[in-house]
Design a protein around this motif. Structure first.
Motif, mmCIF file in Angstrom:
data_model
loop_
_atom_site.group_PDB
_atom_site.id
_atom_site.type_symbol
_atom_site.label_atom_id
_atom_site.label_comp_id
_atom_site.label_asym_id
_atom_site.label_seq_id
_atom_site.Cartn_x
_atom_site.Cartn_y
_atom_site.Cartn_z
ATOM 1 N N THR A 1 24.958 33.604 38.607
ATOM 2 C CA THR A 1 23.693 33.583 39.351
ATOM 3 C C THR A 1 23.634 34.648 40.436
ATOM 4 O O THR A 1 22.563 34.914 40.970
ATOM 5 N N GLN B 1 19.522 32.115 35.750
ATOM 6 C CA GLN B 1 20.863 31.977 35.193
ATOM 7 C C GLN B 1 21.119 33.107 34.192
ATOM 8 O O GLN B 1 20.338 33.299 33.258
ATOM 9 N N TYR C 1 23.465 34.743 31.330
ATOM 10 C CA TYR C 1 24.500 34.516 30.324
ATOM 11 C C TYR C 1 24.838 35.869 29.718
ATOM 12 O O TYR C 1 23.964 36.562 29.174
ATOM 13 N N ASN D 1 33.416 31.849 31.701
ATOM 14 C CA ASN D 1 32.810 30.555 31.387
ATOM 15 C C ASN D 1 33.106 30.112 29.953
ATOM 16 O O ASN D 1 32.360 29.307 29.391
ATOM 17 N N HIS E 1 17.684 27.689 26.780
ATOM 18 C CA HIS E 1 16.746 27.884 27.889
ATOM 19 C C HIS E 1 15.726 28.986 27.610
ATOM 20 O O HIS E 1 16.054 29.999 26.980
ATOM 21 N N GLY F 1 29.148 27.805 32.002
ATOM 22 C CA GLY F 1 28.260 27.999 33.146
ATOM 23 C C GLY F 1 27.774 29.431 33.280
ATOM 24 O O GLY F 1 28.406 30.373 32.813
ATOM 25 N N PRO F 2 26.629 29.618 33.952
ATOM 26 C CA PRO F 2 26.033 30.948 34.086
ATOM 27 C C PRO F 2 26.533 31.713 35.304
ATOM 28 O O PRO F 2 27.196 31.166 36.185
ATOM 29 N N SER G 1 14.791 27.578 35.973
ATOM 30 C CA SER G 1 14.934 27.163 37.374
ATOM 31 C C SER G 1 14.923 28.370 38.298
ATOM 32 O O SER G 1 15.607 28.393 39.321
ATOM 33 N N ALA G 2 14.121 29.382 37.952
ATOM 34 C CA ALA G 2 14.147 30.663 38.655
ATOM 35 C C ALA G 2 13.108 30.779 39.763
ATOM 36 O O ALA G 2 12.813 31.881 40.217
ATOM 37 N N TYR H 1 31.524 39.642 33.233
ATOM 38 C CA TYR H 1 31.944 38.252 33.448
ATOM 39 C C TYR H 1 33.266 37.935 32.754
ATOM 40 O O TYR H 1 33.480 36.851 32.219
ATOM 41 N N HIS I 1 24.294 24.811 28.522
ATOM 42 C CA HIS I 1 24.632 26.207 28.761
ATOM 43 C C HIS I 1 25.288 26.777 27.503
ATOM 44 O O HIS I 1 25.473 26.071 26.511
#
Length: 240
Positions: free
Chosen positions: A56, A181, A183, A48, A98, A53-54, A173-174, A66, A24
């Protein structure tokens, strides 16, 4: 032997955590005409900043910037002075591993860029995006070795204080809802030498996405038979 086994187990857990974090990223550096600021000097420190970490949940209030602290982080962050027509952007602490879609939104910041209340309404407009190309039944994403992304502030953007929100949507992983995710980083800027443009369309963040958009919920490794190309989520970019 039991002590050694416990140590090996702890080592394995540590390796898993390190692997997760290294996969990440955060964007602590603000890029201005090629120069990179100190970490979190002009970018609001994100929650983060340690875990990497993202986000979601596209409906979470923290989806806006964020911040580590939604009430106090803005006031503790400096505001950079830039000019319309300058090249600005975001520098990651590590490479952007990613595959995904990049976009940048801006919002007029009232009463000021370092205010926690800035950009909490329907004030955001997209100014830049970079998505994958599609050919031969495959999506090709921007290089995974990228560490920063930049854009040119439209010369017709009116002078004033703004938030600049950089976003990378990781799509590895969408496949299912909530799998994408996000960012995120928000920079605080004062834009000088601006013009008389009217940025549009305006959107709220959160609110700009539902999470079900075909550019957010997508299996990039198994495209549907009727796929014709990547559909960027959110509004069209205002170029000035």
């Amino acid at each position: 032997m039991q002590y050694a086994a416990l140590n090996m187990k702890a080592f394995a857990v540590l390796l898993a955590v390190v692997s997760l974090v290294s996969g990440h990223y955060t964007f602590p550096g603000f890029v201005h005409n090629g120069a990179v600021s100190a970490d979190w000097q002009y970018n609001r420190m994100t929650e983060n900043h340690y875990s990497n970490g993202p986000v979601t949940n596209v409906n979470d209030p923290e989806f806006r910037c964020y911040e580590l602290d939604m009430q106090n982080t803005a006031a503790s962050t400096s505001t950079a002075t830039v000019s319309a027509g300058d090249t600005v952007g975001f520098q990651g602490r590590s490479s952007i591993y990613h595959p995904g879609y990049y976009s940048v939104y801006m919002s007029r910041a009232d009463p000021a860029a370092n205010s926690a209340q800035a950009a909490t309404g329907k004030t955001w407009f997209k100014v830049w995006e970079l998505g994958p190309t599609y050919a031969n039944r495959q999506l090709t994403f921007p290089s995974a070795s990228m560490q920063q992304f930049t854009f040119t502030i439209p010369k017709s953007l009116p002078s004033g204080q703004y938030l600049i929100r950089g976003e990378h949507i990781a799509l590895h992983s969408a496949t299912n809802y909530g799998g994408a995710q996000f960012y995120i980083a928000c920079a605080q800027v004062n834009v000088a030498n601006g013009g008389s443009g009217s940025p549009a369309p305006l959107v709220s963040i959160p609110g700009v996405y539902t999470g079900y958009e075909p550019g957010i919920m997508i299996n990039i490794y198994s495209l549907p038979a009727n796929f014709t190309g990547y559909q960027a989520p959110g509004p069209a970019a205002w170029r000035g």
